[in-house]
Design a protein around this motif. Sequence first.
Motif, mmCIF file in Angstrom:
data_model
loop_
_atom_site.group_PDB
_atom_site.id
_atom_site.type_symbol
_atom_site.label_atom_id
_atom_site.label_comp_id
_atom_site.label_asym_id
_atom_site.label_seq_id
_atom_site.Cartn_x
_atom_site.Cartn_y
_atom_site.Cartn_z
ATOM 1 N N PHE A 38 -3.137 -2.442 9.067
ATOM 2 C CA PHE A 38 -2.056 -2.755 9.692
ATOM 3 C C PHE A 38 -2.648 -1.999 11.285
ATOM 4 N N LEU A 62 10.429 5.450 -1.549
ATOM 5 C CA LEU A 62 9.966 4.825 -1.044
ATOM 6 C C LEU A 62 10.553 3.809 -0.218
ATOM 7 N N THR A 105 3.238 7.280 6.188
ATOM 8 C CA THR A 105 2.423 6.323 6.713
ATOM 9 C C THR A 105 3.663 5.260 7.224
ATOM 10 N N GLY A 106 4.857 4.951 6.788
ATOM 11 C CA GLY A 106 6.275 3.894 7.620
ATOM 12 C C GLY A 106 6.072 4.821 8.845
ATOM 13 N N LEU A 107 5.704 5.752 8.995
ATOM 14 C CA LEU A 107 6.034 6.483 10.305
ATOM 15 C C LEU A 107 5.313 6.266 11.581
ATOM 16 N N TRP A 113 -4.104 -6.555 13.884
ATOM 17 C CA TRP A 113 -2.845 -7.479 14.286
ATOM 18 C C TRP A 113 -3.183 -8.437 15.581
ATOM 19 N N THR A 164 11.792 3.276 7.404
ATOM 20 C CA THR A 164 10.863 4.202 8.310
ATOM 21 C C THR A 164 11.051 2.943 9.384
ATOM 22 N N VAL A 165 9.786 2.007 8.881
ATOM 23 C CA VAL A 165 9.337 0.508 9.340
ATOM 24 C C VAL A 165 10.533 0.365 10.305
ATOM 25 N N GLY A 180 11.303 4.688 3.428
ATOM 26 C CA GLY A 180 9.686 4.780 4.054
ATOM 27 C C GLY A 180 9.374 3.260 4.630
ATOM 28 N N VAL A 221 3.226 3.794 11.013
ATOM 29 C CA VAL A 221 3.334 2.172 11.125
ATOM 30 C C VAL A 221 4.035 1.838 11.884
ATOM 31 N N GLY A 222 5.511 2.294 12.060
ATOM 32 C CA GLY A 222 6.555 2.249 13.209
ATOM 33 C C GLY A 222 6.042 2.861 14.438
ATOM 34 N N LEU A 223 5.421 4.152 14.708
ATOM 35 C CA LEU A 223 5.117 4.399 15.494
ATOM 36 C C LEU A 223 3.915 3.645 16.173
ATOM 37 N N THR A 224 3.083 2.639 16.042
ATOM 38 C CA THR A 224 1.669 2.328 16.270
ATOM 39 C C THR A 224 3.361 0.622 16.606
ATOM 40 N N PHE A 249 4.549 8.420 1.574
ATOM 41 C CA PHE A 249 5.457 7.052 2.142
ATOM 42 C C PHE A 249 5.513 6.988 3.122
ATOM 43 N N LEU A 250 6.512 8.030 3.197
ATOM 44 C CA LEU A 250 7.534 8.066 4.708
ATOM 45 C C LEU A 250 6.004 8.147 5.426
ATOM 46 N N ALA A 264 12.102 1.241 13.105
ATOM 47 C CA ALA A 264 10.986 1.793 13.982
ATOM 48 C C ALA A 264 11.251 -0.259 15.126
ATOM 49 N N PHE A 323 5.167 -1.972 3.730
ATOM 50 C CA PHE A 323 5.444 -1.533 4.681
ATOM 51 C C PHE A 323 4.996 -2.314 5.784
#
Lengths: 208, 623, 355, 111
Positions: B292, A32, D93-95, B295, A38-39, A35, D97-100, D90-91, A42, B205
Amino acid sequence: MQVEEKFTYETWPAHSEKATLEAKNKFIGFWLFLGGETVLFASLFATYLALKDKVPNTSMPHAKDLFELPLTFAATMLLLTSSLTSVYAMYHMKNFAFRKMMLWLGLTALLGAGFLGLEIYEFTNYVHEGHTFTSSAFGSAFYTLVGFHGGHVAFGLLWCLTLMFRNSKRGLDLYNAPKFYVFSLYWHFIDVVWVFIFTVVYLMGMVG
Amino acid sequence: MSTYAQKKGFGATLWDFLTTVDHKKIAILYLIAGGFFFVVGGLEAMFIRIQLAVPNNDFVSAGLYNEIMTMHGTTMIFLAAMPLVFAFMNAVMPLQIGARDVAFPFVNALGFWLFFFGGVFLNLSWFLGGAPDAGWTSYASLAIASKGHGVDFYVLGLQISGIGTLIGGINFLVTIINMRAPGMTYMRMPLFTWSTFVTSALILFAFPPLTVGLVLMMFDRLFGANFFEVTMGGNTVIWEHLFWIFGHPEVYILILPAFGIFSETFAIFSRKRLFGYSSMVFALVLIGFLGFMVWAHHMFTTGLGPVANAIFAVATMAIGVPTGIKIFNWLFTMWGGSVKFTTPMLYAVSFIPSFVAGGVTGVMLASAAADYQYHDTYFVVAHFHYVIVGGVVLAILAGTHLYWPKMFGTMLNETMGKITFTLFLIGFHLTFFIQHFLGLWGMPRRVFTYLPGQGFETANMVSTVGAFFMAVGVIVLLINIIVTSARNVRVGNDPWGDGRTLEWAIPSPPPFYNFKQLPLVRGLDAYWLEKMEGKMAMTPAEPIGDIHMPNASFLPFTIALGLFIAAFGAMYHVDHKPWALPVMVIGLLVTFASMFLRSVKDDHGFHIHKEDLIEKTDKGVEA
Amino acid sequence: MKRLAKWRLISLFSILALILSGCGQPYLSALRPAGEVAEMQYGLMKLSTLIMVGVIAVVTVIFILVVIKFRRKDDSEIPKQVEGNHKLEILWTVIPILLLLILAVPTVADVFKLADVGKMDKKGAHKDEVVVKVRSNLYWWEFEYPDLGIVTSQELVVPTNKKVYFSLHSSDVKHSFWIPAVGGKMDTNTDNVNKFWLEFDDKKANEAGNLFYGKCAELCGPSHALMDFKVRAISQSKFDSWVSAMKDVKKPQQATSELAQQGQKIFSQSCIGCHAVTPTNATPEKARVAPNLTNFGERSRVAGILPHTKEDVKAWIKNPEKFKPGNKMTGKYPQMSDQELDALAEYLMGLKVQD
Amino acid sequence: MANHELNSGNPRVDIEYRRKKSKEEMRYQIVSFTMMLFLTFIAFGMVAAKGFSHWFTVPIILLLAVVQVIFQLYYFMHMNQKGHEAPSLFLFTGLGVGLTAILTFMTIVWW
């Protein structure tokens, strides 16, 4: 299963990294965390892409003028190989071969240190060319992104050495097996980030 | 609170709380710290309302007003609402899923102390040269231009407490994924646990972008970077994006647990299972997901262009759908039920119209072209206070009354609870309803005063009067807490009589190992099912055995303390103070040394032996 | 409980009275739209309010029914444990989607309509559009008419019944440009130029006394609350004559009375370094560090907030910090005696381009 | 690939089975490593060659990076094994969010 129980090659469980509840928690928790990382990366990539080549005057170097392929290539090879060595370390952990695992972990740390050395050398070069952390928004974004990754490598090194030092006399048990495993996950993740850094920052920077 | 605890002196109790890793005690720490900051933020709100009661007032100066206004927002969001929500999550969620503790008790304590030291650091700004004054959103151009150390306090304080929140979120997620009691499938989890799950995912996140934003601002302000320095190629809109990529999910991080608390309340006091459980879960997840994608609706007037504005407008409106589903499900939970109006239920019931009002203005705001008029006016102030006070704060007050017996073993006084409720609700609507109109009449937000003759006078006075009602309501609550604690009438497992979920099946407060034997869960509302079959306790899922417990530790405190010290060094380093750099290094050393100590010193915890557990049952000390 | 009921009643009445007291001031309120843009936005407000009131009504009816009908009467009653109802759940998923679609379509249409500024970049002699370059500064506004070659401050002058295009930029921190009665706002960023348009309705402008209030809507520092400006919306012909009068001022106007001449002398010693008294936009933006005062005598406010009297001019110059904390004028010029202030104020109030 | 249930009852058989499995896994990992090296060579080579157009090179090297990362995640980090449902949820989903975020920063931050 008791965490301090002594094991032999025969009794060592197949998934030592997930054999106890604590280990399972650690395993999921660390994924987690990745995860979230990653954000984090990014966001740093996004910032870098938005600020790439944004310099206050035209005399300052752009990405194209700065980067050198051979250096980046060498760094990439070091980190990629260290990923393989840590895979070997995990292979030996599975087979309850403690000495071999330590050997491969040591190799991983050595490669990581080499990578860090190259990165520091690279940064000093850029500073001489007038591309510093404070010289432009581009500079700030570049050093922050690549530096964050470098910081992760440095932290990984410390982590690896602490683990090796602490467990050098103890051998493998169900208390430290998940720790080694989680470290290897971390190390691979660093490599994943680097793949994107060399592609997005360096290669795409060279292409223009 | 534990069965092992003897009568101890103040020092011993203090040490106990400084080193505890027990989720129930950490919950109490969160409740106390969050409650304290709630009062601080409330005082700041009162200063704001007094200043704005009449035009051209000079109760506080312009600069000081900006500091108060900034700190009110920051404190309420980061230091009051979130920790209070965390208090209930810590206290209740592990019990609801039948776990003995959270997945990482040590990390849980660390999360609290990071939040606490971050909050203390932020508030020390009042005494060390001035608080942050760039608004809780701290938009880059103003924040970079802000003189003094105010914004540095904001950046570093939020960074520290943000890390605490992040690891707290991961902890809850792992707890829910790995530590559910036998039979507790995902679709049998109580809704508060579900909301904890989704909220924690949002935290996971949403906080990294905030971390990055704060790092960038810290680099700009303290270490000469140029992310937001336009003349050096920087761009201030990057901050706006990073802040709102975090900031919008943050709103849901606050409101989803509120939904969870109310879902429990409605079911308990209607004596009826939650209507449309699966669609409630689905709606939670959907809200979290959409959170998400929207925003940029906070940036409609930034000039992102019509395409971006249109996309984000439509995406924002979409959130209205799952929220609507929830509202109707709650209404139909009560429909056909047997509704008892206890204090928590009063909050829950009044939450519906209050929150619907806040929700519909949210949809109005989503209409981008119209938002050009609402944006940054008192209309927005009214909207988010309707959502946050009418949703989150009402939920926190409801939760306080609902879970007080479970946390402390004694019931808050119902009469005084109802007085608090009445005063607070009236005050709330009086304060904020009128502000919709103030905004439409042309009053921008974040103004320290307004000139006479623009038609703002009466409405502002009404608003201020309302604020006093709320303040009195909170004072009554505090008196209630003191009186209740002094009387200390002990209560049993299920003091409300209608408990449905696992936490009501064990003593109030629970023993420090929670469940002697993990319960067997046979369906949604596990305890209710057993009660309906005439049983007074859960069927155990395992024979009595040794219970593995974690050791207490002082290290979470020192890890957080180190960062707290280092933050001072980092901040005063820009003033070229000779001691700044050493202080920073010392602070970081304290943190890293503690972390190092933690990793080299094995911590295997201890076991409560089977014999001790059986013995106590025989003596009838603990059920 | 009776007292509480009374309180509720009182508060209810006071709120009702306030609502009925009107929709705010004609020169300030978004609820009294005075132009195409505000009209469009007001339309969206009405549409969304209508939909929302509908939703609230439904919720309220169910709510009241539930609260009255299902109170617990007998402490031993156990209601039926209902799982849910798919038909109902589908109903309250689909209806909101439809309602939101009704709102989404005009919203998107209006967003694009309001962003249509293609005409402002048109080049050539036939250009008929009025373009204003707005530059926001720590607590004052500058309005430049690039096509007309003139600059003014604090008080924007625009023709009515015609699209006026704005390009917005800030020279220090972020502000936001807002004329509530005429249309929604847009931020003035430090990074880029934002563009939008407004239209000022002639009839509504008359009702508002031809003077709309403008506000800064983004927190920008201590005096954010006081960063007001005014908009003089006048007919095209009056606007044209104002423009030509402004253009006629090629060099600083000479004061006539003796006192004013004294004032002018002081002005050219202490003030002219920052404040221009000619309307030309020849000087670069960076050098224009304070409001242009060419037509100061004709404005409606001093410093955007104080009444336009000689006394207020004197008070302002004497201690600007008292009126606008954190402004950039304080301390930039020597202390002045009452006599000097008198002369200066006399001169400033005489700065007029039209009679 | 790997197996949780080792219930043949005979420890020797289990061990041998596991060794074989580990060896097999190792072989996959070495193949992935070779592939990754190969892909890296291509990526660097394309840029070093300078002959290709920008619009051709960039998508290709991005694609190569994605393939490499999949190797890392699925073979080196064992995401191909059982028990990785929560991690991948979760990985990714994180990806997402990050790509957005990255998409936004590349489109609507500069004008």
